[in-house]
Motif scaffolding. Sequence first.
Motif, PDB file in Angstrom:
ATOM      1  N   PRO A 111     -49.783  35.140  -0.929  1.00  0.00           N
ATOM      2  CA  PRO A 111     -49.140  36.381  -1.836  1.00  0.00           C
ATOM      3  C   PRO A 111     -48.760  35.828  -2.952  1.00  0.00           C
ATOM      4  O   PRO A 111     -48.713  34.566  -3.200  1.00  0.00           O
ATOM      5  N   ALA A 112     -48.825  36.656  -4.035  1.00  0.00           N
ATOM      6  CA  ALA A 112     -48.581  36.380  -5.382  1.00  0.00           C
ATOM      7  C   ALA A 112     -46.935  35.933  -5.326  1.00  0.00           C
ATOM      8  O   ALA A 112     -46.074  36.554  -4.769  1.00  0.00           O
ATOM      9  N   ARG A 113     -46.789  34.963  -6.045  1.00  0.00           N
ATOM     10  CA  ARG A 113     -45.523  34.385  -6.153  1.00  0.00           C
ATOM     11  C   ARG A 113     -44.666  34.996  -7.193  1.00  0.00           C
ATOM     12  O   ARG A 113     -45.284  35.094  -8.378  1.00  0.00           O
ATOM     13  N   VAL A 114     -43.527  35.466  -6.996  1.00  0.00           N
ATOM     14  CA  VAL A 114     -42.661  36.196  -7.761  1.00  0.00           C
ATOM     15  C   VAL A 114     -41.724  35.268  -8.607  1.00  0.00           C
ATOM     16  O   VAL A 114     -41.101  34.636  -7.484  1.00  0.00           O
ATOM     17  N   ASP A 115     -41.470  35.263  -9.661  1.00  0.00           N
ATOM     18  CA  ASP A 115     -40.139  34.436 -10.292  1.00  0.00           C
ATOM     19  C   ASP A 115     -39.124  35.120 -10.027  1.00  0.00           C
ATOM     20  O   ASP A 115     -38.668  36.303 -10.605  1.00  0.00           O
ATOM     21  N   VAL A 116     -38.096  34.575  -9.186  1.00  0.00           N
ATOM     22  CA  VAL A 116     -36.933  35.165  -8.737  1.00  0.00           C
ATOM     23  C   VAL A 116     -35.735  34.568  -9.361  1.00  0.00           C
ATOM     24  O   VAL A 116     -34.491  34.931  -9.064  1.00  0.00           O
ATOM     25  N   ARG A 117     -35.998  33.702 -10.242  1.00  0.00           N
ATOM     26  CA  ARG A 117     -34.810  32.972 -10.990  1.00  0.00           C
ATOM     27  C   ARG A 117     -34.381  33.955 -11.907  1.00  0.00           C
ATOM     28  O   ARG A 117     -34.702  34.680 -12.524  1.00  0.00           O
ATOM     29  N   PRO A 118     -32.847  33.873 -11.853  1.00  0.00           N
ATOM     30  CA  PRO A 118     -32.051  34.936 -12.990  1.00  0.00           C
ATOM     31  C   PRO A 118     -32.330  34.452 -14.467  1.00  0.00           C
ATOM     32  O   PRO A 118     -32.345  33.246 -14.410  1.00  0.00           O
TER      33      PRO A 118
END
Length: 100
Positions: free
Chosen positions: A72-79
Amino acid sequence: MRLVFECVECGGHYLPPESMVYPDGPASALWCAPCQALNRAAGLREDPLLARVALAGARAALARRAADETGPARVDVRPSRPPLSRRARSGPGAVRTKLA
């Protein structure tokens, strides 16, 4: 990526050439090279329906492996950082942050 087949006779897995042609004739989707030579010498021919099923199964497995490798595509979850205020950008601390 290449198609991987399972021999109907011996149960071994094999990789035929991508063109599905050996130097001595066409590759079989049912039999590995040694079993194909034995069956050809015995006068047996592969069933075209079973060959199509084996080819479809190999293609489906190849598609599954390709889908698993991409994942799956990795989503940037860093704030994200809030923007600096005008006060934070002025003074001696601002010079140090710009140099770093």
